[in-house]
Enzyme design. Structure first.
Site, PDB file in Angstrom:
ATOM      1  N   ARG A 187       0.177  14.479  12.939  1.00 51.21           N
ATOM      2  CA  ARG A 187       0.750  14.300  11.599  1.00 51.21           C
ATOM      3  C   ARG A 187       0.843  15.584  10.789  1.00 51.21           C
ATOM      4  NH1 ARG A 187      -1.502   8.667   9.219  1.00 51.21           N
ATOM      5  NH2 ARG A 187       0.550   8.362   8.390  1.00 51.21           N
TER       6      ARG A 187
ATOM      7  N   ASP B 277       3.980   0.660  12.291  1.00 51.83           N
ATOM      8  CA  ASP B 277       2.773   0.015  11.758  1.00 51.83           C
ATOM      9  C   ASP B 277       2.592  -1.413  12.275  1.00 51.83           C
ATOM     10  OD1 ASP B 277       2.204   2.281  10.362  1.00 51.83           O
ATOM     11  OD2 ASP B 277       2.772   1.520   8.397  1.00 51.83           O
TER      12      ASP B 277
ATOM     13  N   CYS C  55      -5.396  12.795  12.470  1.00 50.62           N
ATOM     14  CA  CYS C  55      -6.014  11.504  12.144  1.00 50.62           C
ATOM     15  C   CYS C  55      -5.973  10.661  13.404  1.00 50.62           C
ATOM     16  CB  CYS C  55      -5.306  10.837  10.975  1.00 50.62           C
ATOM     17  SG  CYS C  55      -3.681  10.245  11.403  1.00 50.62           S
TER      18      CYS C  55
ATOM     19  N   ARG D   8      -9.113  -0.245   4.113  1.00 50.60           N
ATOM     20  CA  ARG D   8      -8.267   0.776   3.469  1.00 50.60           C
ATOM     21  C   ARG D   8      -6.939   0.188   3.025  1.00 50.60           C
ATOM     22  NH1 ARG D   8      -7.499   6.256   6.686  1.00 50.60           N
ATOM     23  NH2 ARG D   8      -5.991   6.324   4.995  1.00 50.60           N
TER      24      ARG D   8
ATOM     25  N   LYS E  90       0.837  -1.211   0.000  1.00 52.52           N
ATOM     26  CA  LYS E  90       0.000   0.000   0.000  1.00 52.52           C
ATOM     27  C   LYS E  90       0.866   1.252   0.000  1.00 52.52           C
ATOM     28  CE  LYS E  90      -1.785   1.782   4.008  1.00 52.52           C
ATOM     29  NZ  LYS E  90      -1.623   3.232   4.111  1.00 52.52           N
ATOM     30  N   ASN E  91       1.856   1.284   0.910  1.00 48.84           N
ATOM     31  CA  ASN E  91       2.609   2.513   1.092  1.00 48.84           C
ATOM     32  C   ASN E  91       3.586   2.792  -0.044  1.00 48.84           C
ATOM     33  OD1 ASN E  91       1.173   3.003   3.336  1.00 48.84           O
ATOM     34  ND2 ASN E  91       2.783   2.472   4.799  1.00 48.84           N
TER      35      ASN E  91
HETATM   36  C1  UD1 Z   1       4.075   6.763   6.517  1.00 46.93           C
HETATM   37  C2  UD1 Z   1       3.161   5.574   6.347  1.00 46.93           C
HETATM   38  C3  UD1 Z   1       2.573   5.125   7.666  1.00 46.93           C
HETATM   39  C4  UD1 Z   1       3.686   4.900   8.684  1.00 46.93           C
HETATM   40  C5  UD1 Z   1       4.575   6.128   8.781  1.00 46.93           C
HETATM   41  C6  UD1 Z   1       5.774   5.912   9.688  1.00 46.93           C
HETATM   42  C7  UD1 Z   1       2.221   5.945   4.140  1.00 46.93           C
HETATM   43  C8  UD1 Z   1       1.014   6.262   3.324  1.00 46.93           C
HETATM   44  N1  UD1 Z   1       2.056   5.961   5.456  1.00 46.93           N
HETATM   45  O1  UD1 Z   1       3.283   7.873   6.962  1.00 46.93           O
HETATM   46  O2  UD1 Z   1       1.855   3.913   7.449  1.00 46.93           O
HETATM   47  O3  UD1 Z   1       3.102   4.641   9.942  1.00 46.93           O
HETATM   48  O4  UD1 Z   1       5.094   6.466   7.472  1.00 46.93           O
HETATM   49  O5  UD1 Z   1       6.544   4.847   9.242  1.00 46.93           O
HETATM   50  O6  UD1 Z   1       3.289   5.676   3.620  1.00 46.93           O
HETATM   51  N2  UD1 Z   1       5.947  14.614  10.837  1.00 46.93           N
HETATM   52  C9  UD1 Z   1       6.025  15.949  11.145  1.00 46.93           C
HETATM   53  N3  UD1 Z   1       6.075  16.835  10.094  1.00 46.93           N
HETATM   54  C10 UD1 Z   1       6.069  16.429   8.793  1.00 46.93           C
HETATM   55  C11 UD1 Z   1       5.988  15.061   8.499  1.00 46.93           C
HETATM   56  C12 UD1 Z   1       5.930  14.169   9.559  1.00 46.93           C
HETATM   57  O7  UD1 Z   1       6.034  16.345  12.309  1.00 46.93           O
HETATM   58  O8  UD1 Z   1       6.092  17.295   7.884  1.00 46.93           O
HETATM   59  C13 UD1 Z   1       5.842  13.632  11.961  1.00 46.93           C
HETATM   60  C14 UD1 Z   1       4.463  12.947  11.938  1.00 46.93           C
HETATM   61  O9  UD1 Z   1       3.499  13.697  12.640  1.00 46.93           O
HETATM   62  C15 UD1 Z   1       4.789  11.623  12.608  1.00 46.93           C
HETATM   63  C16 UD1 Z   1       6.224  11.340  12.168  1.00 46.93           C
HETATM   64  O10 UD1 Z   1       6.762  12.580  11.740  1.00 46.93           O
HETATM   65  O11 UD1 Z   1       4.749  11.761  14.004  1.00 46.93           O
HETATM   66  C17 UD1 Z   1       6.349  10.320  11.053  1.00 46.93           C
HETATM   67  O12 UD1 Z   1       5.706  10.783   9.920  1.00 46.93           O
HETATM   68  P1  UD1 Z   1       6.064  10.302   8.420  1.00 46.93           P
HETATM   69  O13 UD1 Z   1       7.310   9.485   8.443  1.00 46.93           O
HETATM   70  O14 UD1 Z   1       5.996  11.496   7.555  1.00 46.93           O
HETATM   71  O15 UD1 Z   1       4.850   9.338   8.127  1.00 46.93           O
HETATM   72  P2  UD1 Z   1       3.893   9.361   6.885  1.00 46.93           P
HETATM   73  O16 UD1 Z   1       4.710   9.496   5.648  1.00 46.93           O
HETATM   74  O17 UD1 Z   1       2.763  10.294   7.128  1.00 46.93           O
END
Ligand code: UD1
Length: 431
Positions: A123, A318, A118, A410, A22-23
């Site tokens: 996030r 995850d 969420c 999902r 998925k990711n």
């Molecule tokens: C992706 C995965 C999700 C997984 C996560 C961590 C997808 C669609 N989803 O989510 O399943 O759980 O990686 O491995 O690929 N953060 C900030 N600012 C930012 C971006 C992130 O503070 O601009 C924080 C987020 O709030 C969170 C952490 O960083 O606490 C990790 O986020 P990130 O690695 O970006 O996860 P996603 O890409 O959203």
């Protein structure tokens, strides 16, 4: 509203094939926007999140045909004529913000709804936006949307507004930010280096796809990625990597109640720390080929573990709710520390309703192993928490009803069917 009804206690056996990740799929679909001609993606999982990403592309006037029977997605981005990702879709799926990088690179402009919180935490997307700024874009927020655009005076190249390559040091190795910036940089003028980049295996999958379209990217999968911008990208045919979180879910199910369950397309090197931790808990994982893992329930009691979630190569957040299920019946005290998301223990109260003994102390869960779980009506709070409830239902005594399974749908392709194929007693009921 649909729910699962699970009668626990069946022994699982046989083979199950893992679907495309998925990711990875969501990012590759977004990245297809960058191409000037047709893209064919193979091994695309037939899940709700993929359908939502397809909707996002359709709102941009990209032509998309999904043949779910053979998991092939045909994308023709040549008709794209919009750069706005609307709130209805971004609200439904946060990963929609991944179209921002490709749209900004292609149009010099993007308007994307702010995703908001969420179920697993706040996030933010500040790291994405800071990176866009370092590539020469300006961001402003208005009416719930982020507007990013490239200043046309400074950045015209061959009649097109282009981002300018830069060195970007991420505050945190965010996956989404790494992916968005890597996609944006493929069409920038000059060289971009992303330091402190995320290293999850989906990052090189995205990079390899972009390279197959003509991008110049080195170092994906390490903490420093170098991208040299090219003029344009072509369409390509690419097969998505298998889903290691789905594999981890089935491995855990087999470790709880399996007898020689063969999990095909489970790639051990993509989930090394998870496999190590399961072995430490007493669940043996065997392989008859590079791409499979064979798992049985251990004869002896499980052992407790200490686990801390971290960005790759650390323990994946995850799989944190998933591994909590075997730990809830492992005699002794296990501790799980969640370091990535602030709200990822919502499933604990539900597991406790099934007889588990788990206490939350800040971002730690203290699990006192109990003898058994017992079936109960429970709720799926999010995708992986929901999958954990299903695993608990498989090993519990009696009947478990899992409500709100749209969260599970999902991200898991034919979850109940795959479990039924292994001998589980699980039915979907539509109310
Ligand atoms: C992706 C995965 C999700 C997984 C996560 C961590 C997808 C669609 N989803 O989510 O399943 O759980 O990686 O491995 O690929 N953060 C900030 N600012 C930012 C971006 C992130 O503070 O601009 C924080 C987020 O709030 C969170 C952490 O960083 O606490 C990790 O986020 P990130 O690695 O970006 O996860 P996603 O890409 O959203």
């Amino acid at each position: 509203m649909s729910r699962y009804i699970i009668n626990g206690g069946n022994t699982l056996s046989g083979k199950v094939k893992i679907s495309g990740a998925k990711n990875s799929a969501l990012k590759l679909i977004a990245a297809s926007i960058l191409a000037d001609s047709r893209v064919t993606l193979k091994n695309v999982p037939d899940i709700e999140d993929v359908r939502t990403m397809v909707e996002v592309l359709r709102t941009l006037n990209v032509s998309v045909v999904f043949n779910s029977s053979n998991n092939i997605l045909e994308i023709d981005p040549s008709t794209i004529n919009s750069f706005e990702a609307p709130y209805e879709l971004v609200r439904k799926m946060r990963a929609s913000v991944l179209v921002a990088g490709p749209l900004l690179a292609k149009f010099g402009e993007v308007k994307v709804a702010i995703p908001g919180g969420c179920n697993i935490g706040a996030r933010q997307i500040d790291i994405h936006l800071k990176g866009f700024e370092e590539l020469g874009a300006k961001n402003f927020i208005e009416h719930g949307y982020i507007n990013c655009s490239i200043d046309s005076k400074k950045s015209m190249h061959a009649g097109r507004r282009k981002l300018a390559g830069a060195t970007i040091n991420l505050d945190f190795p965010s996956r989404g930010a790494t992916e968005n910036l890597m996609m944006a940089a493929t069409l920038a003028e000059g060289k971009t280096v992303i330091n402190n980049a995320a290293r999850e295996k989906e990052i090189p999958d995205l990079a390899n796809f972009l390279i197959s379209m003509g991008a110049d990217i080195k170092g994906a999968g390490t903490d420093s990625i170098t991208i040299v911008g090219v003029r344009s990208l072509n369409g390509s045919v690419y097969s998505i990597m298998p889903d290691s979180i789905e594999a981890g879910t089935f491995i855990t199910a087999a470790g709880l109640c399996g007898k020689k369950v063969e999990i095909e397309d489970a790639i051990r090197e993509n989930m090394e720390i998870f496999c190590l931790k399961l072995r430490e808990a007493g669940i043996e994982l065997n392989s008859t080929s590079k791409n499979n893992i064979v798992v049985s329930r251990p004869k002896k009691a499980l052992r407790p573990l200490n686990i801390s979630t971290l960005p790759y190569p650390g323990f994946p957040t995850d799989l944190q709710p998933i591994i909590a299920v075997p730990l809830s019946i492992a005699p002794g005290v296990s501790i799980i520390t969640e370091n990535v998301f602030e709200n990822r223990f919502m499933y604990v109260e539900e597991l406790n309703r099934m007889g588990a003994n788990i206490k939350i102390e800040g971002h730690h869960a203290v699990i006192n192993g109990v003898k058994k779980l017992s079936g109960a009506p429970v709720k799926a709070f999010d995708l992986r928490a929901g999958a954990a409830m299903v695993l608990a239902g498989l090993v519990a005594e009696g009947t478990t009803e899992v409500f709100d399974i749209h969260h599970i749908q999902r991200g898991y392709e034919r979850f109940a069917d795959k479990l039924t194929g292994l001998g589980a007693d699980i039915k979907v009921v539509d109310d």
